[in-house]
Design an enzyme around this catalytic site. Sequence first.
Site, PDB file in Angstrom:
ATOM      1  N   GLY A  20       5.740 -48.975  -4.365  1.00  0.00           N
ATOM      2  CA  GLY A  20       4.586 -48.154  -4.001  1.00  0.00           C
ATOM      3  C   GLY A  20       3.554 -47.957  -5.100  1.00  0.00           C
ATOM      4  O   GLY A  20       2.825 -46.961  -5.076  1.00  0.00           O
ATOM      5  N   LEU A  98       4.312 -56.958  11.704  1.00  0.00           N
ATOM      6  CA  LEU A  98       3.921 -56.161  12.869  1.00  0.00           C
ATOM      7  C   LEU A  98       3.663 -57.093  14.062  1.00  0.00           C
ATOM      8  O   LEU A  98       3.190 -58.224  13.894  1.00  0.00           O
ATOM      9  CB  LEU A  98       2.664 -55.359  12.541  1.00  0.00           C
ATOM     10  N   ASN A 112      -4.320 -55.771   4.267  1.00  0.00           N
ATOM     11  CA  ASN A 112      -3.105 -56.082   3.510  1.00  0.00           C
ATOM     12  C   ASN A 112      -3.502 -56.585   2.127  1.00  0.00           C
ATOM     13  O   ASN A 112      -4.574 -57.173   1.959  1.00  0.00           O
ATOM     14  CB  ASN A 112      -2.294 -57.166   4.227  1.00  0.00           C
ATOM     15  N   HIS A 114      -2.112 -59.150  -0.835  1.00  0.00           N
ATOM     16  CA  HIS A 114      -1.144 -60.239  -0.978  1.00  0.00           C
ATOM     17  C   HIS A 114      -1.253 -60.815  -2.394  1.00  0.00           C
ATOM     18  O   HIS A 114      -2.362 -61.080  -2.876  1.00  0.00           O
ATOM     19  CB  HIS A 114      -1.431 -61.321   0.065  1.00  0.00           C
ATOM     20  N   GLU A 179      -4.350 -56.058  -8.705  1.00  0.00           N
ATOM     21  CA  GLU A 179      -4.241 -55.552  -7.327  1.00  0.00           C
ATOM     22  C   GLU A 179      -4.745 -54.117  -7.257  1.00  0.00           C
ATOM     23  O   GLU A 179      -5.409 -53.715  -6.308  1.00  0.00           O
ATOM     24  CB  GLU A 179      -2.783 -55.599  -6.851  1.00  0.00           C
TER      25      GLU A 179
HETATM   26  C1  GRF Z   1       2.448 -56.250  -4.384  1.00  0.00           C
HETATM   27  O1  GRF Z   1       2.525 -57.344  -5.265  1.00  0.00           O
HETATM   28  C2  GRF Z   1       1.717 -56.624  -3.122  1.00  0.00           C
HETATM   29  O2  GRF Z   1       0.700 -57.551  -3.325  1.00  0.00           O
HETATM   30  C3  GRF Z   1       2.814 -57.238  -2.297  1.00  0.00           C
HETATM   31  O3  GRF Z   1       3.952 -56.451  -2.569  1.00  0.00           O
HETATM   32  C4  GRF Z   1       3.821 -55.861  -3.865  1.00  0.00           C
HETATM   33  C5  GRF Z   1       3.968 -54.384  -3.678  1.00  0.00           C
HETATM   34  O4  GRF Z   1       4.012 -53.690  -4.877  1.00  0.00           O
HETATM   35  N1  GRF Z   1       2.441 -57.314  -0.911  1.00  0.00           N
HETATM   36  P1  GRF Z   1       3.974 -52.105  -4.900  1.00  0.00           P
HETATM   37  O5  GRF Z   1       5.090 -51.620  -3.992  1.00  0.00           O
HETATM   38  O6  GRF Z   1       2.629 -51.655  -4.405  1.00  0.00           O
HETATM   39  O7  GRF Z   1       4.220 -51.709  -6.321  1.00  0.00           O
END
Ligand code: GRF
Length: 192
Positions: A20, A98, A112, A114, A179
């Site tokens: 998270g 989903l 989303n 990724h 991210e």
């Molecule tokens: C991230 O690398 C995201 O891109 C992928 O899963 C990971 C989740 O990380 N879908 P977190 O739980 O937000 O730390």
Amino acid sequence: MIKYTGPKKIKTAVFISGTGSNLKNLIKFSKKKNSPITIDLIISNNSKAKGLSYGKFFKIKKKVFNFKNKILIEKEMLSVLYKYKIELICLAGFMKILSKSFIRKFKGKILNIHPSLLPKYKGLNTHARALNKKDKFSGCTVHLVNSKLDSGKIILQKKVKIYKNDSVETLSKRILKQEHKLYPAAIKKLFG
Ligand code: GRF
């Protein structure tokens, strides 16, 4: 795509399965004055997801759904989403797929993140795959969710250089940092 205008912020649910860190980052972003969203609900398929603790810490309602019977669970999930008047869903490390009918109900309103430069490396183990292919770059993508895995319209991408001595750990850490910038930027681009 709905364009949100006016002072009303977009009621958002974040779906998680694990750590998270993106959830935590989105919550922090949502608290900023110029954020177009509020985070009103956290949903997880995993009662042990570390990220659920942010619900308690930030006083955000959280719900755990056991995905054994997907059709039934999605029905329940929808009624909770409607109850909280959720307008936008942000998937952030959510490990369940989903159904088409669920996605249709929130068409154009599910995002989303990724950890690859889509359309490269859809699915799992993106960092290992990029390293195995000796790619020079990887990165992350925020995209709209449609019925095909990791295939919806791309909103924003960030390239990240791969170094010779990178491991899955070092690369994933560096990409995760990006991210955390990219998700809020994509939300601002769409709704800000
Ligand atoms: C991230 O690398 C995201 O891109 C992928 O899963 C990971 C989740 O990380 N879908 P977190 O739980 O937000 O730390």
